[in-house]
Design a protein around this motif. Structure first.
Motif, short mmCIF file in Angstrom:
data_model
loop_
_atom_site.label_atom_id
_atom_site.label_comp_id
_atom_site.label_asym_id
_atom_site.label_seq_id
_atom_site.Cartn_x
_atom_site.Cartn_y
_atom_site.Cartn_z
N VAL A 1 -35.96 -72.70 -23.54
CA VAL A 1 -36.97 -72.48 -24.51
C VAL A 1 -38.19 -71.74 -24.02
CG1 VAL A 1 -38.76 -73.83 -25.92
CG2 VAL A 1 -36.38 -75.07 -25.33
N PRO A 2 -38.55 -70.56 -24.60
CA PRO A 2 -39.59 -69.75 -24.26
C PRO A 2 -40.84 -70.34 -24.14
CG PRO A 2 -38.02 -68.55 -25.82
CD PRO A 2 -37.50 -70.03 -25.77
N GLY A 3 -41.59 -69.91 -23.04
CA GLY A 3 -42.93 -70.64 -22.98
C GLY A 3 -42.80 -71.91 -21.92
N GLN A 4 -41.77 -72.46 -21.93
CA GLN A 4 -41.61 -73.50 -20.92
C GLN A 4 -41.76 -72.89 -19.51
OE1 GLN A 4 -38.17 -76.01 -21.55
NE2 GLN A 4 -39.56 -77.59 -22.68
N PRO A 5 -42.47 -73.80 -18.60
CA PRO A 5 -42.53 -73.53 -17.39
C PRO A 5 -41.06 -73.44 -16.43
CG PRO A 5 -43.40 -75.62 -17.63
CD PRO A 5 -43.27 -75.16 -18.85
N GLU A 6 -40.94 -72.77 -15.40
CA GLU A 6 -39.60 -72.63 -15.08
C GLU A 6 -39.43 -74.05 -14.19
OE1 GLU A 6 -37.04 -70.57 -14.78
OE2 GLU A 6 -38.20 -69.30 -16.37
N GLU A 7 -40.40 -74.54 -14.03
CA GLU A 7 -40.21 -75.96 -13.29
C GLU A 7 -39.34 -76.89 -14.10
OE1 GLU A 7 -43.07 -74.40 -13.66
OE2 GLU A 7 -43.28 -73.98 -11.45
N ALA A 8 -39.52 -76.71 -15.49
CA ALA A 8 -38.68 -77.78 -16.40
C ALA A 8 -37.15 -77.28 -16.29
CB ALA A 8 -39.14 -77.15 -17.76
N TYR A 9 -36.82 -76.25 -15.48
CA TYR A 9 -35.38 -75.96 -15.49
C TYR A 9 -34.70 -76.23 -14.02
CZ TYR A 9 -36.60 -73.91 -19.91
OH TYR A 9 -37.03 -73.73 -21.22
#
Length: 215
Positions: A100-108
């Motif tokens: 999801v664009p805009g989500q921080p990379e930490e979410a992945y």
């Protein structure tokens, strides 16, 4: 779907990832996904992708060969939004999450047992280091045979000379792997080694050796 259509939507890539190169593998899977190619299968020498430009995934790999409860293990990741792609022979469990664009990379980023990760890297480093030492001993013996052969006959036997060259390549290969794993242990990103290039060079040396024997 027609056969020709299927061929256009399936792509195979031939990259060899060693067990400790899970971060490099995930980076490649992510890059392919950004170009519309989604991972569906990962084998030691072949990765299979299907073309679906309507979605982009972020891939993560959990290196874990001691899963005692597979159902609970997969459920834990599913609760975090991760889709299981597959598990392979090296203890890799590959997961994907929709980007999801805009989500921080930490979410992945997935949760992994850092201690188990370090222990796996330590075992891998010791193994490739041990093999590198064995090939080094073989190389010294091969050089010794070449030298003694020259001293006894006054000329070198090409069938004997090719062997140390191949042994030297193996020393180089396993030494590279050793220092790559060591860099990962220190939190550094090592430069990838193109194993297929090594295979081609080794094959050419073997062919040259066989030609010299048959002469």
């Amino acid at each position: 779907m027609k056969k020709n259509d299927a061929e256009k939507t399936v792509k195979k890539r031939h990259s060899l990832f060693m067990r400790w190169e899970f971060d490099a593998a995930a980076d490649e899977f992510n890059q392919m996904s950004e170009n519309g190619w989604q991972l569906v299968r990962c084998k030691p020498f072949t990765q299979t992708y299907v073309y679906n430009p309507d979605v982009t995934y972020r891939y993560q790999i959990d290196c874990n060969d001691t899963v005692s409860d597979p159902a609970r293990y997969l459920q834990t990741f599913a609760e975090g939004g991760w889709i299981p792609v597959m598990s392979n022979w090296g203890g890799w469990h590959i997961f994907a999450k929709k980007y999801v664009p805009g989500q921080p990379e930490e979410a992945y980023m997935i949760y992994t047992d850092e201690q188990s990760r370090k222990e796996m890297l330590r075992r891998s480093r010791r193994l490739v280091g041990f093999i590198a030492v064995l090939w080094g001993i073989c190389l010294l013996y091969g050089v010794y045979r070449v030298i003694t052969g020259v001293m006894e006959s006054g000329k070198s036997d090409m069938t004997v000379c090719w062997t140390p060259v191949l042994q030297a390549l193996n020393v180089y290969l396993f030494s590279r792997w050793y220092f790559s794993v060591r860099s990962l242990e220190k939190g550094k990103k090592p430069r990838r080694f193109h194993f297929l290039v090594f295979v081609v060079i080794a094959a050419l040396i073997i062919i040259a050796s066989l030609v010299s024997i048959l002469r």
